[in-house]
Structures are given as structure tokens and as C-alpha cells.
Design an enzyme around this catalytic site. Structure first.
Site, PDB file in Angstrom:
ATOM      1  N   HIS A  16     -15.651   8.595  16.842  1.00 23.27           N
ATOM      2  CA  HIS A  16     -14.576   9.024  15.932  1.00 23.27           C
ATOM      3  C   HIS A  16     -14.199   7.874  14.991  1.00 23.27           C
ATOM      4  O   HIS A  16     -14.038   8.065  13.786  1.00 23.27           O
ATOM      5  CB  HIS A  16     -13.313   9.399  16.717  1.00 23.27           C
ATOM      6  CG  HIS A  16     -13.411  10.604  17.600  1.00 23.27           C
ATOM      7  ND1 HIS A  16     -13.007  10.592  18.908  1.00 23.27           N
ATOM      8  CD2 HIS A  16     -13.835  11.872  17.356  1.00 23.27           C
ATOM      9  CE1 HIS A  16     -13.168  11.799  19.446  1.00 23.27           C
ATOM     10  NE2 HIS A  16     -13.682  12.595  18.525  1.00 23.27           N
ATOM     11  N   LYS A  40      -4.829  24.465  25.538  1.00 25.00           N
ATOM     12  CA  LYS A  40      -5.577  23.429  26.246  1.00 25.00           C
ATOM     13  C   LYS A  40      -4.623  22.450  26.914  1.00 25.00           C
ATOM     14  O   LYS A  40      -3.576  22.122  26.355  1.00 25.00           O
ATOM     15  CB  LYS A  40      -6.442  22.634  25.259  1.00 25.00           C
ATOM     16  CG  LYS A  40      -7.787  23.267  24.954  1.00 25.00           C
ATOM     17  CD  LYS A  40      -8.652  22.242  24.227  1.00 25.00           C
ATOM     18  CE  LYS A  40      -9.932  22.838  23.688  1.00 25.00           C
ATOM     19  NZ  LYS A  40     -10.622  21.888  22.805  1.00 25.00           N
ATOM     20  N   ARG A  89     -23.068  15.549  15.276  1.00 21.27           N
ATOM     21  CA  ARG A  89     -23.859  14.697  16.156  1.00 21.27           C
ATOM     22  C   ARG A  89     -25.273  15.238  16.326  1.00 21.27           C
ATOM     23  O   ARG A  89     -26.233  14.499  16.314  1.00 21.27           O
ATOM     24  CB  ARG A  89     -23.186  14.598  17.535  1.00 21.27           C
ATOM     25  CG  ARG A  89     -21.978  13.714  17.532  1.00 21.27           C
ATOM     26  CD  ARG A  89     -21.139  13.941  18.745  1.00 21.27           C
ATOM     27  NE  ARG A  89     -20.525  15.265  18.688  1.00 21.27           N
ATOM     28  CZ  ARG A  89     -19.594  15.701  19.500  1.00 21.27           C
ATOM     29  NH1 ARG A  89     -19.182  14.933  20.481  1.00 21.27           N
ATOM     30  NH2 ARG A  89     -19.063  16.897  19.369  1.00 21.27           N
ATOM     31  N   SER A 127     -15.692  12.840  23.716  1.00 16.64           N
ATOM     32  CA  SER A 127     -14.520  12.532  24.539  1.00 16.64           C
ATOM     33  C   SER A 127     -14.745  12.973  25.973  1.00 16.64           C
ATOM     34  O   SER A 127     -14.364  12.281  26.925  1.00 16.64           O
ATOM     35  CB  SER A 127     -13.283  13.246  23.994  1.00 16.64           C
ATOM     36  OG  SER A 127     -13.001  12.816  22.691  1.00 16.64           O
TER      37      SER A 127
HETATM   38  P1  ADP Z   1     -12.645  19.106  18.402  1.00  9.78           P
HETATM   39  O1  ADP Z   1     -12.060  19.676  19.678  1.00  9.78           O
HETATM   40  O2  ADP Z   1     -11.924  19.541  17.162  1.00  9.78           O
HETATM   41  O3  ADP Z   1     -14.131  19.241  18.263  1.00  9.78           O
HETATM   42  P2  ADP Z   1     -13.111  16.295  18.892  1.00  9.78           P
HETATM   43  O4  ADP Z   1     -12.091  15.231  19.096  1.00  9.78           O
HETATM   44  O5  ADP Z   1     -14.061  16.575  19.998  1.00  9.78           O
HETATM   45  O6  ADP Z   1     -12.265  17.574  18.497  1.00  9.78           O
HETATM   46  O7  ADP Z   1     -13.961  15.983  17.587  1.00  9.78           O
HETATM   47  C1  ADP Z   1     -13.339  15.831  16.336  1.00  9.78           C
HETATM   48  C2  ADP Z   1     -14.409  15.645  15.279  1.00  9.78           C
HETATM   49  O8  ADP Z   1     -15.084  14.434  15.524  1.00  9.78           O
HETATM   50  C3  ADP Z   1     -15.498  16.735  15.277  1.00  9.78           C
HETATM   51  O9  ADP Z   1     -15.879  16.953  13.933  1.00  9.78           O
HETATM   52  C4  ADP Z   1     -16.622  16.116  16.037  1.00  9.78           C
HETATM   53  O10 ADP Z   1     -17.878  16.640  15.641  1.00  9.78           O
HETATM   54  C5  ADP Z   1     -16.473  14.661  15.603  1.00  9.78           C
HETATM   55  N1  ADP Z   1     -17.051  13.754  16.587  1.00  9.78           N
HETATM   56  C6  ADP Z   1     -16.926  13.795  17.929  1.00  9.78           C
HETATM   57  N2  ADP Z   1     -17.633  12.807  18.507  1.00  9.78           N
HETATM   58  C7  ADP Z   1     -18.228  12.114  17.507  1.00  9.78           C
HETATM   59  C8  ADP Z   1     -19.128  11.015  17.449  1.00  9.78           C
HETATM   60  N3  ADP Z   1     -19.587  10.436  18.548  1.00  9.78           N
HETATM   61  N4  ADP Z   1     -19.522  10.571  16.223  1.00  9.78           N
HETATM   62  C9  ADP Z   1     -19.081  11.188  15.114  1.00  9.78           C
HETATM   63  N5  ADP Z   1     -18.268  12.264  15.101  1.00  9.78           N
HETATM   64  C10 ADP Z   1     -17.840  12.723  16.280  1.00  9.78           C
END
Ligand code: ADP
Length: 167
Positions: A16, A40, A89, A127
Site C-alpha cells: 500500500h 466487516k 497485484r 493485509s
Molecule cells: P480492499 O478491501 O478495498 O481491497 P485493501 O486494503 O485490501 O482494501 O486494498 C486497497 C487497495 O490496495 C486495493 O486497490 C488493492 O488492490 C491495493 N493493494 C493491496 N495490496 C497491495 C500491494 N501489495 N501492492 C499494491 N497495491 C496493493
């Protein structure tokens, strides 16, 4: 142009953060927004997640941190961010993200969705993977910012000690 980067961030990972850093050099402003999803139960409270993101992005110009509930496009319009930013990803992200992007476009034609490809060394990172590794005592210091690693240790120490007490 300003961009909205919405997500659960439960917790914030270095994947992120890499995306936020790159976005901050592409856009005049980036609003990182934690979705408050009543359906959630997150591992970290909203306040903890906001604190983690603020702490990790403090060095970046033009990055704001907030939270929202409801439609992402409504929040984008309210924040005057012309772009919703999402990370990709792998192909497995793509189908879901494209569906959401099309839905959002049908709801708010003035808001564009842009995808940034993840840094290749973070492409396995999510996450939930981080939570899983930390739950079993694995080292996550190369996967999350320092403050988040400390929060994960505290969270799972607390959970383990309450399990030991009860069982
Ligand atoms: P959500 O529940 O909205 O998917 P996340 O926190 O899992 O929330 O992800 C938020 C955004 O960050 C999404 O667009 C996801 O694809 C992106 N994301 C998650 N992990 C990574 C990563 N390792 N590298 C780049 N982007 C990521």
C-alpha cells in the site's frame, strides 16, 4: 489533479505504502481513505488504521488521510478527487477491480478509475497474508511499516494470552 486511494488497510502494508508514495509524485494530492464497512469486523480499529497510515505517510507532501462510509464515488465527488486509484497485484485482482470500476463509472461518469501495478517485490503481499504470518509469530518487519509491525505483535500477544487464560 487529485486522487482518492480507498481501501480497508487492515493493516497498511509496504505494498500500500509503495502505491501511495508513487501516487504522491504523480498527483497534486492523494486522499488515502479507510472504508468504514459495518459488515466487516476488522483486526484493527478505524482509529488504529488511521494512525498507522498517518504515521507511515507523514513524510509525503500532499497526502491526506481520512475515512468514509457508503459509496466510494460519492466520497470522491465530495472530496473533489477526479480519480479513484486502485492497485493491481495479479490477474486475480483484475476481474473484481474491473467490475467495480465499471459500476463506479456508471454511477459517476466524471470520476475515473486508474490502476497502478504493484511493485513486483510486493505483488504477493496482502493485509490478510500479513495478519496470518503475524498470528503464528512470523517476522513481518519486511512487509509492513515499523509501527504496524509493533501493532501486530501487540494484537496477537493479547489474543494469545487471552486464549491461554480461557483455555
Ligand atoms: P480492499 O478491501 O478495498 O481491497 P485493501 O486494503 O485490501 O482494501 O486494498 C486497497 C487497495 O490496495 C486495493 O486497490 C488493492 O488492490 C491495493 N493493494 C493491496 N495490496 C497491495 C500491494 N501489495 N501492492 C499494491 N497495491 C496493493
Amino acid at each position: 489533479m487529485r486522487a482518492l486511494y480507498p481501501g480497508s488497510f487492515d493493516p497498511l502494508t509496504l505494498g500500500h505504502l509503495d502505491l501511495i508514495e508513487r501516487a504522491s509524485s504523480l498527483f497534486e494530492g492523494v486522499v488515502v481513505a479507510v472504508l468504514r464497512n459495518p459488515l466487516k469486523t476488522p483486526a484493527f480499529s478505524l482509529e488504529q488504521r488511521l494512525h498507522q497510515i498517518r504515521q507511515a505517510t507523514g513524510h509525503l507532501q500532499g497526502v491526506e488521510v481520512g475515512s468514509f462510509e457508503g459509496l466510494t464515488v460519492s466520497f470522491a465527488q465530495q472530496q473533489r478527487t477526479e480519480v479513484i486509484l486502485r492497485g493491481l497485484r495479479a490477474m486475480s485482482d483484475f476481474e473484481y477491480e474491473l467490475q467495480i470500476a465499471h459500476t463506479n463509472k456508471s454511477l459517476a461518469p466524471d470520476v475515473e478509475t486508474l490502476f497502478l501495478a504493484t511493485a513486483v517485490h510486493h505483488s504477493f503481499l496482502s493485509s490478510s497474508v500479513v495478519r496470518e504470518v503475524a498470528r503464528f509469530g512470523g517476522d513481518v518487519s519486511h512487509l509492513v511499516p515499523t509501527g504496524v509491525a509493533d501493532d501486530l505483535t501487540r494484537l496477537f500477544n493479547r489474543m494469545n494470552s487471552s486464549q491461554n487464560r480461557n483455555g
